[in-house]
Design a protein around this motif. Sequence first.
Motif, short mmCIF file in Angstrom:
data_model
loop_
_atom_site.label_atom_id
_atom_site.label_comp_id
_atom_site.label_asym_id
_atom_site.label_seq_id
_atom_site.Cartn_x
_atom_site.Cartn_y
_atom_site.Cartn_z
N UNK A 127 0.81 -1.24 0.00
CA UNK A 127 0.00 0.00 0.00
C UNK A 127 0.83 1.27 0.00
N UNK A 128 2.04 1.21 0.59
CA UNK A 128 2.89 2.41 0.64
C UNK A 128 3.43 2.79 -0.73
N UNK A 129 3.70 1.81 -1.58
CA UNK A 129 4.26 2.11 -2.90
C UNK A 129 3.19 2.14 -4.00
N UNK A 130 1.93 1.86 -3.64
CA UNK A 130 0.88 1.79 -4.65
C UNK A 130 0.68 3.11 -5.40
N UNK A 131 0.62 4.29 -4.73
CA UNK A 131 0.47 5.55 -5.49
C UNK A 131 1.61 5.77 -6.49
N UNK A 132 2.84 5.47 -6.06
CA UNK A 132 3.99 5.60 -6.96
C UNK A 132 3.87 4.64 -8.13
N UNK A 133 3.46 3.41 -7.85
CA UNK A 133 3.32 2.41 -8.90
C UNK A 133 2.26 2.82 -9.92
N UNK A 134 1.17 3.40 -9.45
CA UNK A 134 0.09 3.81 -10.35
C UNK A 134 0.56 4.92 -11.28
N UNK A 135 1.27 5.91 -10.72
CA UNK A 135 1.77 7.00 -11.54
C UNK A 135 2.74 6.48 -12.61
N UNK A 136 3.64 5.59 -12.20
CA UNK A 136 4.60 5.03 -13.16
C UNK A 136 3.91 4.14 -14.19
N UNK A 137 2.84 3.47 -13.79
CA UNK A 137 2.09 2.65 -14.74
C UNK A 137 1.42 3.52 -15.79
N UNK A 138 0.85 4.64 -15.35
CA UNK A 138 0.21 5.57 -16.28
C UNK A 138 1.23 6.10 -17.29
N UNK A 139 2.41 6.48 -16.78
CA UNK A 139 3.46 6.99 -17.68
C UNK A 139 3.94 5.90 -18.64
N UNK A 140 4.01 4.67 -18.15
CA UNK A 140 4.46 3.57 -19.00
C UNK A 140 3.45 3.29 -20.11
N UNK A 141 2.17 3.30 -19.76
CA UNK A 141 1.13 3.06 -20.78
C UNK A 141 1.09 4.23 -21.76
N UNK A 142 1.34 5.45 -21.26
CA UNK A 142 1.38 6.61 -22.14
C UNK A 142 2.49 6.55 -23.17
N UNK A 143 3.52 5.75 -22.88
CA UNK A 143 4.62 5.55 -23.83
C UNK A 143 4.60 4.13 -24.41
N UNK A 144 3.42 3.52 -24.42
CA UNK A 144 3.31 2.12 -24.81
C UNK A 144 3.84 1.87 -26.22
N UNK A 145 3.56 2.79 -27.13
CA UNK A 145 3.95 2.61 -28.53
C UNK A 145 5.35 3.17 -28.82
N UNK A 146 5.95 3.84 -27.84
CA UNK A 146 7.29 4.41 -28.03
C UNK A 146 8.35 3.39 -27.63
N UNK A 147 8.46 2.37 -28.40
CA UNK A 147 9.48 1.36 -28.12
C UNK A 147 10.86 1.90 -28.46
N UNK A 148 11.87 1.30 -27.84
CA UNK A 148 13.23 1.73 -28.12
C UNK A 148 13.62 1.43 -29.56
#
Length: 324
Positions: free
Chosen positions: A236-257
């Motif tokens: 529960x302590x890291x859940x807000x951080x994980x959600x923010x990072x998940x949103x950013x990751x999905x926002x770059x879903x198509x930006x593969x290296x």
Amino acid sequence: MMKLTLKASTNSLKASTVEMKGVNKKSRVKRIFESYELYLFLLPAIIYFIVFQYVPMYGVLIAFKDFTPSLGILGSPWVGFENFTRFFDSYQFWDLIKNSLGLSIFQLIIGFPMPIIIALLLNQMIHEKYKRFVQTVIYAPHFISIVVLAGMVFVFFSDKGLINSVVTLFGGKAITFMSEPSWFKPLYIGSGVWQETGWACIVYLAALAGVSPEIHEAATMDGANKWQRILHVDIPAIMPTAIILLILSVGNLMNLGFEKAYLMQTPLNQPAAEIIPTYVYKVGLQQAEYSFGAAVGLFNSVVNLILLFIVNKTAKKFSGSGLW
């Protein structure tokens, strides 16, 4: 009489609201001037985003034009959505979407939870020296350049590479890792997880460091074991951080290296290795079809933007945490 009194009170309320807004605006401006030194720290970042992120958006116009370098962006003729229609009608369209989405989704499913798991495990280590040693070892691959990483993949997984040498040593048959299209996805995702997991877990370790030891002591006093403390305190302590990072990751879903995918491509694995970024590079730069390449890149960015809004709204609805 009652109507006049109600109207007067309404006008008084509106006047007080306007006055309050004016006071708040003045106080906000006053606070900015009082802390102007802090706002000056933002100036380099603002200048960077204006120069390198917003000004280049002017070049997006070529996606809607038949761009000719000698005529310039403004002088080139408009073609509307012709470049987009050409991409949608291309025989490669669905293959590119399938390869890009498949690689991105699997990378997210496998790569996103790994830093969380590693951070939770490291947080439970008692021996500090061993913990620091493990952290150093798993952080180190992040500093390897993509070119070197691709070279390492070829050295280990080529037909006569280290892995096949061990396989043949024990009587097995050499596996054509770099020639089989089915092996491209595991190699791409596996090398990315190996390189970035240790670095990505730093954020979660920082979030776990903010958990008060008293909470763990109280949980221990109540009879909670390590697994229960991880489940009910750490996660529960890291859940807000994980959600923010998940949103950013999905926002770059198509930006593969682009770099790693391009460097790991071979003529034989290209059916699975060709993704939108590499396609844009080959068509837009190598074949000098600038307008068409810009249209494909713009389509990719729009898809990312839509995914970002959808995931952010979904996350806010279910967890209350979001980017905005």
